[in-house]
Design a protein around this motif. Structure first.
Motif, PDB file in Angstrom:
ATOM      1  N   HIS A 126      88.030   0.317  38.573  1.00 52.08           N
ATOM      2  CA  HIS A 126      87.723   0.769  37.215  1.00 52.08           C
ATOM      3  C   HIS A 126      87.399   2.262  37.160  1.00 52.08           C
ATOM      4  N   GLN A 127      87.448   2.955  38.306  1.00 50.74           N
ATOM      5  CA  GLN A 127      87.153   4.391  38.332  1.00 50.74           C
ATOM      6  C   GLN A 127      88.314   5.213  38.887  1.00 50.74           C
ATOM      7  N   LYS A 133      92.518  10.096  36.533  1.00 49.99           N
ATOM      8  CA  LYS A 133      93.475  10.115  35.432  1.00 49.99           C
ATOM      9  C   LYS A 133      94.913  10.322  35.900  1.00 49.99           C
ATOM     10  N   PHE A 134      95.108  11.017  37.013  1.00 49.77           N
ATOM     11  CA  PHE A 134      96.460  11.281  37.492  1.00 49.77           C
ATOM     12  C   PHE A 134      97.108  10.058  38.146  1.00 49.77           C
ATOM     13  N   PHE A 135      96.351   9.011  38.384  1.00 48.46           N
ATOM     14  CA  PHE A 135      96.862   7.855  39.112  1.00 48.46           C
ATOM     15  C   PHE A 135      98.002   7.176  38.354  1.00 48.46           C
ATOM     16  N   ASP A 136      99.111   6.985  39.065  1.00 50.50           N
ATOM     17  CA  ASP A 136     100.270   6.272  38.538  1.00 50.50           C
ATOM     18  C   ASP A 136     100.786   5.384  39.667  1.00 50.50           C
ATOM     19  N   LYS A 137     100.811   4.092  39.450  1.00 52.06           N
ATOM     20  CA  LYS A 137     101.146   3.168  40.542  1.00 52.06           C
ATOM     21  C   LYS A 137     102.580   3.330  41.036  1.00 52.06           C
ATOM     22  N   TYR A 138     103.417   4.032  40.302  1.00 51.25           N
ATOM     23  CA  TYR A 138     104.803   4.222  40.723  1.00 51.25           C
ATOM     24  C   TYR A 138     105.011   5.492  41.536  1.00 51.25           C
ATOM     25  N   GLY A 144      89.129  -4.740  47.600  1.00 51.14           N
ATOM     26  CA  GLY A 144      88.723  -4.418  46.240  1.00 51.14           C
ATOM     27  C   GLY A 144      88.671  -2.937  45.916  1.00 51.14           C
ATOM     28  N   TYR A 145      89.050  -2.097  46.857  1.00 52.82           N
ATOM     29  CA  TYR A 145      89.078  -0.654  46.623  1.00 52.82           C
ATOM     30  C   TYR A 145      90.511  -0.158  46.681  1.00 52.82           C
ATOM     31  N   GLY A 166      77.162   4.633  36.991  1.00 44.18           N
ATOM     32  CA  GLY A 166      78.555   5.014  37.196  1.00 44.18           C
ATOM     33  C   GLY A 166      78.754   6.460  37.579  1.00 44.18           C
ATOM     34  N   SER A 167      77.873   7.361  37.118  1.00 40.93           N
ATOM     35  CA  SER A 167      78.039   8.771  37.446  1.00 40.93           C
ATOM     36  C   SER A 167      77.657   9.080  38.884  1.00 40.93           C
TER      37      SER A 167
END
Length: 77
Positions: free
Chosen positions: A25-26, A29-34, A43-44, A73-74
């Motif tokens: 869940h963290q 933003k740049f993450f793209d699974k492709y 779980g990580y 979370g921070s």
């Protein structure tokens, strides 16, 4: 293929590549699974350091890296 056996989550180095752990869940933003070099373990989501931007501060990431589930979370990654 080698098996990973470990009881603690940490920054991994496999085949001369460094992988940084993120909770699902963290994800950044740049993450793209492709297009992102990553794998899932216990779980990580481990993302290759080379996929991070040039402005990424690895020292700051290491200083804030904690896996205590009760922290806000921070303070946790």
């Amino acid at each position: 293929m080698s098996k990973l056996k470990q009881s603690s989550i940490k920054i991994l180095k496999i085949n001369n590549k460094t992988y940084l752990p993120y909770q699902l869940h963290q994800l950044p933003k740049f993450f793209d699974k492709y297009t992102t070099d990553f794998f899932n373990l216990k779980g990580y989501c481990y993302i290759n350091l080379e996929d991070h931007s040039d402005s990424f501060n690895l020292t700051n990431f290491k200083n804030r890296l904690t896996f205590h589930k009760n922290l806000s979370g921070s303070l946790s990654r």
